[in-house]
Design an enzyme around this catalytic site. Sequence first.
Site, PDB file in Angstrom:
ATOM      1  N   ASP A  49      43.913  42.133  32.693  1.00 25.32           N
ATOM      2  CA  ASP A  49      44.200  41.892  31.269  1.00 25.32           C
ATOM      3  C   ASP A  49      44.957  40.442  31.017  1.00 25.32           C
ATOM      4  O   ASP A  49      45.139  39.915  29.996  1.00 25.32           O
ATOM      5  CB  ASP A  49      44.700  42.868  30.664  1.00 25.32           C
ATOM      6  CG  ASP A  49      46.017  43.458  31.230  1.00 25.32           C
ATOM      7  OD1 ASP A  49      46.615  42.524  32.185  1.00 25.32           O
ATOM      8  OD2 ASP A  49      46.683  44.418  30.728  1.00 25.32           O
ATOM      9  N   SER A  50      45.300  39.811  32.243  1.00 26.05           N
ATOM     10  CA  SER A  50      45.778  38.554  32.074  1.00 26.05           C
ATOM     11  C   SER A  50      45.108  37.431  31.547  1.00 26.05           C
ATOM     12  O   SER A  50      45.434  36.538  31.020  1.00 26.05           O
ATOM     13  CB  SER A  50      46.167  38.056  33.618  1.00 26.05           C
ATOM     14  OG  SER A  50      45.131  38.001  34.552  1.00 26.05           O
ATOM     15  N   ASP A  88      40.887  46.188  34.846  1.00 24.91           N
ATOM     16  CA  ASP A  88      42.065  46.498  34.308  1.00 24.91           C
ATOM     17  C   ASP A  88      42.106  47.374  32.795  1.00 24.91           C
ATOM     18  O   ASP A  88      41.090  47.087  31.988  1.00 24.91           O
ATOM     19  CB  ASP A  88      43.135  45.363  33.866  1.00 24.91           C
ATOM     20  CG  ASP A  88      44.617  45.421  34.228  1.00 24.91           C
ATOM     21  OD1 ASP A  88      44.916  46.225  34.743  1.00 24.91           O
ATOM     22  OD2 ASP A  88      45.033  44.076  34.193  1.00 24.91           O
ATOM     23  N   LYS A 117      42.423  49.899  37.205  1.00 25.05           N
ATOM     24  CA  LYS A 117      43.830  49.852  37.119  1.00 25.05           C
ATOM     25  C   LYS A 117      44.592  50.111  36.111  1.00 25.05           C
ATOM     26  O   LYS A 117      44.454  49.535  34.975  1.00 25.05           O
ATOM     27  CB  LYS A 117      44.028  48.169  37.771  1.00 25.05           C
ATOM     28  CG  LYS A 117      45.645  48.243  37.931  1.00 25.05           C
ATOM     29  CD  LYS A 117      46.122  46.639  38.439  1.00 25.05           C
ATOM     30  CE  LYS A 117      45.801  45.567  37.579  1.00 25.05           C
ATOM     31  NZ  LYS A 117      46.983  45.543  36.587  1.00 25.05           N
ATOM     32  N   GLU A 119      48.599  50.257  34.832  1.00 24.92           N
ATOM     33  CA  GLU A 119      49.843  49.970  34.802  1.00 24.92           C
ATOM     34  C   GLU A 119      50.680  51.111  34.438  1.00 24.92           C
ATOM     35  O   GLU A 119      50.481  52.077  33.432  1.00 24.92           O
ATOM     36  CB  GLU A 119      50.522  48.861  33.799  1.00 24.92           C
ATOM     37  CG  GLU A 119      50.122  47.502  33.992  1.00 24.92           C
ATOM     38  CD  GLU A 119      50.628  46.345  33.273  1.00 24.92           C
ATOM     39  OE1 GLU A 119      51.734  46.604  32.535  1.00 24.92           O
ATOM     40  OE2 GLU A 119      50.120  45.319  33.154  1.00 24.92           O
ATOM     41  N   GLU A 186      54.359  44.552  41.591  1.00 28.70           N
ATOM     42  CA  GLU A 186      54.413  43.114  41.099  1.00 28.70           C
ATOM     43  C   GLU A 186      56.128  42.902  40.711  1.00 28.70           C
ATOM     44  O   GLU A 186      56.504  43.668  40.233  1.00 28.70           O
ATOM     45  CB  GLU A 186      53.654  42.949  39.618  1.00 28.70           C
ATOM     46  CG  GLU A 186      53.932  41.659  38.952  1.00 28.70           C
ATOM     47  CD  GLU A 186      53.147  41.273  37.890  1.00 28.70           C
ATOM     48  OE1 GLU A 186      52.029  42.019  37.481  1.00 28.70           O
ATOM     49  OE2 GLU A 186      53.142  40.184  37.128  1.00 28.70           O
TER      50      GLU A 186
HETATM   51  O1  KIV Z   1      46.198  41.078  34.769  1.00 28.52           O
HETATM   52  C1  KIV Z   1      46.200  40.798  35.915  1.00 28.52           C
HETATM   53  O2  KIV Z   1      45.849  39.757  36.014  1.00 28.52           O
HETATM   54  C2  KIV Z   1      47.202  41.533  36.680  1.00 28.52           C
HETATM   55  C3  KIV Z   1      47.541  40.853  37.864  1.00 28.52           C
HETATM   56  C4  KIV Z   1      48.852  40.139  37.490  1.00 28.52           C
HETATM   57  C5  KIV Z   1      47.976  41.604  39.086  1.00 28.52           C
HETATM   58  O3  KIV Z   1      47.507  42.789  36.491  1.00 28.52           O
END
Ligand code: KIV
Length: 268
Positions: A49-50, A88, A117, A119, A186
Site C-alpha cells: 500500500d506504499s 497488501d 499481507k 499489518e 519493519e
Molecule cells: O506497503 C509496503 O510497501 C510495505 C513494505 C514497506 C513492506 O508494506
Amino acid sequence: MSIQSTIKQTTITQILEKKNKEKITMITAYDALFAGIFDSEVDMILVGDSLHMSFFGAKDTLGISLDAMIYHTKAVCNGAKESLVVCDMPFGSVATPEIALQGAIRVYKETNAQAVKIEGGAEMYETIKKLVENGIAVVGHIGLKPQLVRSEGGYKVKGKNEKEAQGLLCDAIKLQEAGAFCLVLEGVRSEVGQVIAQNLKIPVIGIGSGVNVDGQVLVWSDMLGFFEAFKPKFVRQYLEGARLVREAVQQYVRDVKSGDFPKMNESY
Ligand code: KIV
C-alpha cells in the site's frame, strides 16, 4: 487440452524451505512493467500500500482502497510470471475477521496473487486464522506499521526496550500460530530482528530490521532512487532513477526543440 506454461511460479512451500538455507528477496511493484523487470530476479513481489505514497503522491498509505489494491495487483500479476505475488490489505479492510475474509476472497477471485499481507500483531490472530482456514495464504507485518502513522504521530522504530522487544516476539509467535506463512518485520533494532527470526519456524523478511533475518524487502521506488521526498536510513539506493530519468527527458526536450528528433529513420 490445457496449455501449460513452462515457467514455474514460486510457491509458498519453496519460500518456507528457504528458511535457514538462503536469504529471501522481496521488492514492491505496482504495475506490470516493473513487475516484469523484477520478476525473474526476486523471490517475492509485494504490491504494497506504499503505492499510495510513491505512485499516487499521498502523504501516507491510509487513503488507498481495496479496489485500488486489486487493480494494481492485477497489473503486477500480468507482469510477474515467476515471483510469488503478495497483495497488501489496505487500512480499514481488515477491521473485523469477516470484513477481512470478504476482502481477501476478492483478492483471490479478482487477481492471481498468491497471498495477502496484513499489518498487525496478536490482535490480528483471529483474522489471520479465519483467512488461513478459508484457504488464503497470509503474510503478517509487525514492528513499525505504516498504517498507524496517524494514530502514533509518525514513523517510530520499534523494539527499543526490553518490554517492546518481548511484545514483538509474542506478536510474531502468535501470528505464526494463527497460520501466517511468513512475516514482514519493519523498523526494529537488529538484535530484536535476530531474536524473532531465530524463534520462528516461518521466514522473517526485514525492512530496516538488520541483517540477521531471513530475507529483505525494499520499496522499489526507494531503492531505485525515484522517491525523492525522503530517504529512510535503512534504504540502500542502487540507482539514481530520478536523476537518470530527468536527464533523459531533458535530452528529449533539447532534441525536439533543436529539430534533431525525429530523424528520417524515426519517421514514416
Ligand atoms: O506497503 C509496503 O510497501 C510495505 C513494505 C514497506 C513492506 O508494506
